[in-house]
Scaffold this motif. Sequence first.
Motif, PDB file in Angstrom:
ATOM      1  N   THR A  55       4.356   5.978  -5.227  1.00  0.00           N
ATOM      2  CA  THR A  55       4.510   5.974  -6.683  1.00  0.00           C
ATOM      3  C   THR A  55       3.481   6.889  -7.321  1.00  0.00           C
ATOM      4  N   ALA A  56       2.256   6.847  -6.815  1.00  0.00           N
ATOM      5  CA  ALA A  56       1.194   7.701  -7.346  1.00  0.00           C
ATOM      6  C   ALA A  56       1.461   9.176  -7.081  1.00  0.00           C
ATOM      7  N   ASP A  97       0.826  -1.212   0.000  1.00  0.00           N
ATOM      8  CA  ASP A  97       0.000   0.000   0.000  1.00  0.00           C
ATOM      9  C   ASP A  97       0.857   1.258   0.000  1.00  0.00           C
ATOM     10  N   ARG A 133       2.424   1.792  -3.450  1.00  0.00           N
ATOM     11  CA  ARG A 133       1.426   2.309  -4.398  1.00  0.00           C
ATOM     12  C   ARG A 133       1.213   3.805  -4.201  1.00  0.00           C
ATOM     13  N   ASP A 134       1.127   4.239  -2.953  1.00  0.00           N
ATOM     14  CA  ASP A 134       0.843   5.648  -2.678  1.00  0.00           C
ATOM     15  C   ASP A 134       2.010   6.553  -3.050  1.00  0.00           C
TER      16      ASP A 134
END
Length: 354
Positions: free
Chosen positions: A320-321, A314, A317-318
């Motif tokens: 990278t976003a 998680d 993902r955050d």
Amino acid sequence: MRGHAAHAAGPDTPALRRRRDEWTTALTHAKPPLGRVAESAWFDALDDDLPTLRATLQNLLVEAPSAEGVRLAGRLGTFWYFRSKTIEGRTWAERALEAEHLADPVSAALVRLTLAHHLSSGGQDDLAVVHLTAASRLLDRTGDALSRTVAEVQTLLAHSLVVAGSLEPARAVAGAVTAAARAAGGDADLDLLAETCAALVDSGAGALPTARLTALHDRALALGNVHVALLVAGMAVVAAIRSGNAATALSWSDRMIGHRLVLGTSDGPVAFELRGVATAMAGRPREAVRLFAAARTQALRNGLRWPAFEATPDVLRDVTAALDPGAAERARAEGARLTLADVVDPPHALPTPA
């Protein structure tokens, strides 16, 4: 070159091989206790003569399987692990397993425990437990089940099992180390290993009090056991992450990485991964992406579990976003080349985190 040397040696070749194997055996059995600073020099000596070590293992485990080959394989686990050669180490342990019937029970058990450590670190916990069970049966047949050598390998295994989330097998291993410490009656080093294994199991079940971790870390350093200090620092990083304290997590991460550098290793996928989570918590997404890339690259290169920490998917993902695609790709490329020395200066007197 080696073929030419063998040809030139002619009829003396068997004698030269015996001398080579005797030298390698002596070096392997000269291993310092787990976590001592001198262990790094022992790693260096094995690394410097790695072709010789491989030739001896090939001779004693493949060409002419022997009890001595099994004894060697069972005492090389920390070398393969700390010098980022776990895939090769697992291969030699599997070779030794084929000849375990030739060896004494303790050596056969050490091979099983070493293989269990490799398997658990690589995400194959079910197979690791099979070898742990077999090792326990072998140790039950000998009075050496309570030796420090066995307890050291069990401590490494307990750590990998806890990271994998296999708490019941880890608890059994911790119990065995505790039994060894009680039997020794006042051996400070064995007591430290026992307390560390108990703390590892407790950390897997939930965050540990900072005071307990700090006291254990200080004891490890006082006794000169850098590896235990490393394990405790890792537990402290996890505890700080779970409590949401990025600054404390990063402070303990400095210590964790510093200990690995003292032990002579430039890789550390779990150290990189935990620092990536802490860095993300501190609001630095680009740095976090770099650290996660380093962790992933090193873990996959060495056949280790990726990711190792439950929060990583998680968080990755955050962060990278939070970057544009080009920036994220550049951060990943930079991270794939990182070593621990690029993150924390070679260690000197780092303060103990509060």
